[in-house]
Design a protein around this motif. Structure first.
Motif, mmCIF file in Angstrom:
data_model
loop_
_atom_site.group_PDB
_atom_site.id
_atom_site.type_symbol
_atom_site.label_atom_id
_atom_site.label_comp_id
_atom_site.label_asym_id
_atom_site.label_seq_id
_atom_site.Cartn_x
_atom_site.Cartn_y
_atom_site.Cartn_z
ATOM 1 N N GLU A 188 0.351 -1.232 0.175
ATOM 2 C CA GLU A 188 -0.038 0.554 -0.044
ATOM 3 C C GLU A 188 0.654 1.143 0.019
ATOM 4 O O GLU A 188 1.479 1.721 0.907
ATOM 5 C CB GLU A 188 -0.837 -0.150 1.116
ATOM 6 N N LEU A 189 0.937 2.487 -0.633
ATOM 7 C CA LEU A 189 0.843 3.432 -0.652
ATOM 8 C C LEU A 189 0.434 5.207 -0.840
ATOM 9 O O LEU A 189 -0.572 4.584 -1.931
ATOM 10 C CB LEU A 189 2.072 3.708 -2.274
ATOM 11 N N ARG A 190 0.918 5.779 -0.234
ATOM 12 C CA ARG A 190 0.022 6.754 0.377
ATOM 13 C C ARG A 190 0.456 7.694 0.042
ATOM 14 O O ARG A 190 2.043 8.512 0.280
ATOM 15 C CB ARG A 190 -0.877 7.227 1.267
ATOM 16 N N ARG A 197 -4.184 14.088 -2.706
ATOM 17 C CA ARG A 197 -4.445 13.538 -1.894
ATOM 18 C C ARG A 197 -4.501 11.562 -2.815
ATOM 19 O O ARG A 197 -5.812 11.543 -3.303
ATOM 20 C CB ARG A 197 -5.556 12.636 -1.166
ATOM 21 N N GLY A 198 -4.020 10.744 -2.385
ATOM 22 C CA GLY A 198 -3.971 9.428 -3.106
ATOM 23 C C GLY A 198 -3.508 8.266 -2.173
ATOM 24 O O GLY A 198 -2.786 8.261 -1.292
ATOM 25 N N VAL A 199 -3.967 7.218 -2.488
ATOM 26 C CA VAL A 199 -3.472 5.735 -2.687
ATOM 27 C C VAL A 199 -3.843 4.569 -3.095
ATOM 28 O O VAL A 199 -4.273 4.406 -4.001
ATOM 29 C CB VAL A 199 -4.543 5.388 -1.250
ATOM 30 N N THR A 200 -2.421 3.367 -3.522
ATOM 31 C CA THR A 200 -2.723 2.591 -4.444
ATOM 32 C C THR A 200 -1.839 1.190 -3.936
ATOM 33 O O THR A 200 -1.969 1.591 -2.797
ATOM 34 C CB THR A 200 -1.895 2.888 -5.325
ATOM 35 N N GLY A 225 -6.679 1.558 -6.150
ATOM 36 C CA GLY A 225 -6.429 3.186 -6.105
ATOM 37 C C GLY A 225 -7.601 3.512 -6.028
ATOM 38 O O GLY A 225 -8.943 3.704 -6.396
ATOM 39 N N GLY A 226 -7.188 5.130 -5.526
ATOM 40 C CA GLY A 226 -8.289 6.189 -5.217
ATOM 41 C C GLY A 226 -7.348 7.892 -5.352
ATOM 42 O O GLY A 226 -5.776 7.826 -4.737
#
Length: 228
Positions: A188-190, A197-200, A225-226
């Motif tokens: 997980e990477l934020r 702001r993102g996350v995958t 992701g987002g």
């Protein structure tokens, strides 16, 4: 050093309206040894920490008493399938509940190395951890999907990263020596940069692990992701 003991009393009714009542006494004794080595630098501080834990379990788990005498099905509700990671590796009792109890001896071995520094007045670090649990004279072994099964548990590795709160990530690897394959990857990477702001996340199970954990139509490799 540590030690604990517990007395359990069970009074159960199965789905077949069969009463099951019994008591048991279980416990553990062991020693947990860890020693950090710290090197302070002008800009970066380094920490290396080896750790070893030895555990001996006592008592009779009496798991045979958790069987419904009518249909032969187990009434165990928890405990036999924890999910091995760096935190669980050094738990003396690795069951995720109270019913299941593994008898025998374990030696848990691991080490971490990390670098710490300040970026834009924020704490930052990169870390690496690796370890494995070794079992001997084990009965009531954990399930294969747990990463702790029998006497050939998985190797685990974890990588962590934090860059001043802007980028934050963690990746877990588990290698199954029996299958000769990476049994699990969970990454997980934020990021939080300016107004973005993102996350995958990436998640994968090998065939052996997926056969136990997933339904036939479930996917065993996922990328999500987002962004906001």
């Amino acid at each position: 050093p540590f030690a604990w003991g517990r007395i359990d009393n069970y009074d159960l009714w199965t789905q077949n309206d069969t009463p099951i009542s019994f008591s048991r006494g279980i416990g553990q004794a062991g020693v947990d040894m860890r020693y950090p080595f710290v090197r302070y630098g002008k800009n970066v501080n380094f920490i290396i920490e080896p750790r070893v834990q030895l555990t001996q379990s006592f008592g009779d788990a009496e798991l045979e008493n958790f069987i419904d005498p009518v249909d032969g099905l187990s009434v165990l509700e928890d405990g036999s399938s924890p999910d091995l990671d760096g935190a669980l590796l050094f738990e003396n009792n690795k069951a995720d509940g109270f019913d299941f109890f593994e008898e025998g001896r374990r030696v848990d071995v691991g080490a971490s190395i990390s670098a710490h520094w300040t970026m834009n007045n924020r704490d930052s670090y990169v870390s690496l951890f690796g370890g494995r649990s070794f079992a001997d004279d084990i009965t009531n072994s954990f399930g294969r999907q747990s990463g702790l099964a029998n006497e050939e548990p998985d190797y685990i590795a974890e990588v962590g990263l934090n860059l001043g709160g802007w980028v934050d990530g963690r990746t877990l690897f588990r290698y199954d020596p029996q299958a000769g394959d990476i049994s699990r990857i969970d990454a997980e990477l934020r990021f939080n940069v300016w107004k973005l702001r993102g996350v995958t996340r990436y998640y994968r199970l090998n065939d052996n692990t997926a056969d136990v954990l997933l339904e036939d139509d479930a996917v065993q490799e996922v990328v999500t992701g987002g962004l906001a």
